[in-house]
Design a protein around this motif. Sequence first.
Motif, mmCIF file in Angstrom:
data_model
loop_
_atom_site.group_PDB
_atom_site.id
_atom_site.type_symbol
_atom_site.label_atom_id
_atom_site.label_comp_id
_atom_site.label_asym_id
_atom_site.label_seq_id
_atom_site.Cartn_x
_atom_site.Cartn_y
_atom_site.Cartn_z
ATOM 1 N N HIS A 88 0.848 -1.193 0.000
ATOM 2 C CA HIS A 88 0.000 0.000 0.000
ATOM 3 C C HIS A 88 0.883 1.242 0.000
ATOM 4 C CE1 HIS A 88 0.709 1.040 4.247
ATOM 5 N NE2 HIS A 88 0.525 -0.228 4.554
ATOM 6 N N ILE A 138 1.503 8.384 2.741
ATOM 7 C CA ILE A 138 1.549 9.813 2.459
ATOM 8 C C ILE A 138 2.621 10.435 3.356
ATOM 9 C CG2 ILE A 138 0.222 11.940 2.276
ATOM 10 C CD1 ILE A 138 -0.726 9.535 0.525
ATOM 11 N N PRO A 178 -3.111 5.451 4.073
ATOM 12 C CA PRO A 178 -4.404 6.060 3.717
ATOM 13 C C PRO A 178 -5.483 5.880 4.776
ATOM 14 C CG PRO A 178 -3.472 4.925 1.824
ATOM 15 C CD PRO A 178 -2.603 4.575 2.998
ATOM 16 N N LYS A 229 4.648 10.717 -1.680
ATOM 17 C CA LYS A 229 3.946 9.435 -1.610
ATOM 18 C C LYS A 229 4.845 8.343 -2.169
ATOM 19 C CE LYS A 229 0.434 8.411 -4.374
ATOM 20 N NZ LYS A 229 -0.950 8.361 -4.933
#
Length: 242
Positions: A153, A156, A196, A171
């Motif tokens: 995944h 950020i 996220p 990112k």
Amino acid sequence: MSKPIVGIFTNIEMDKNYLFPGYPRITINQDYSRSIEEAGGVPILIPTSQYFENLERQISMCDGLLFSGGQDLNPILYNEQPCDKLGDLSPMRDSFEFMAYEIANKLQKSIFGICRGSQLTNVFHGGSLYQDNSFQGTDLKHMNYANPDMPVHDIIINEDSFLFKATGKSKISINSFHHQAIKNLAPGFKISASAPDGIIEAIEKEDDSQFIAAVQWHPEMMSRTNEDSQKIFKYFIDKLKK
């Protein structure tokens, strides 16, 4: 300047598959030392031990320290009772690494934590953990059993963080092998990156008096094939040269 020396804290496990089942062994993935060497550092392994009196001399030999992954921290260390989703514990390792961290702080050594090392950093400085990611309410896959260098995944990255300075990106994609995460952030620290779903993926000390940073994923397992991951180790080693 000569190459910086990085002390890497190891795991202690009971042998399951070798010659003597149940025999204690000092273990660590080779990726840790390889990543340090490829970044320009000299790794030395610091074994979990009952001989705490040797720790100050061991740490004094190092320019920086890397606290590696491994078992869950005992929740008693952050004033919680164990829940039924708690994983394996290592009381000896907890005690050894807490003492090591105290000495490292006294000597103002630079510190980089990975996975358990991130959780150790947060708890040592007064933060707490989710004993299992389910308590945070996420359905994002944080415990992935696929290839260790495969991204799972995104995260950020905050632009005022060491990760942004290291990678130049806001990112990146990461692997993930953790069922626990930071809950209450330790005083004096800031969030460097988040997933996220809001789970904290990296932290660092707010002021510049001592470099302390940590990540929740395993960049050492990705660094052979992933440029962003190796840049994190390069940034750490470059900090030790200053």
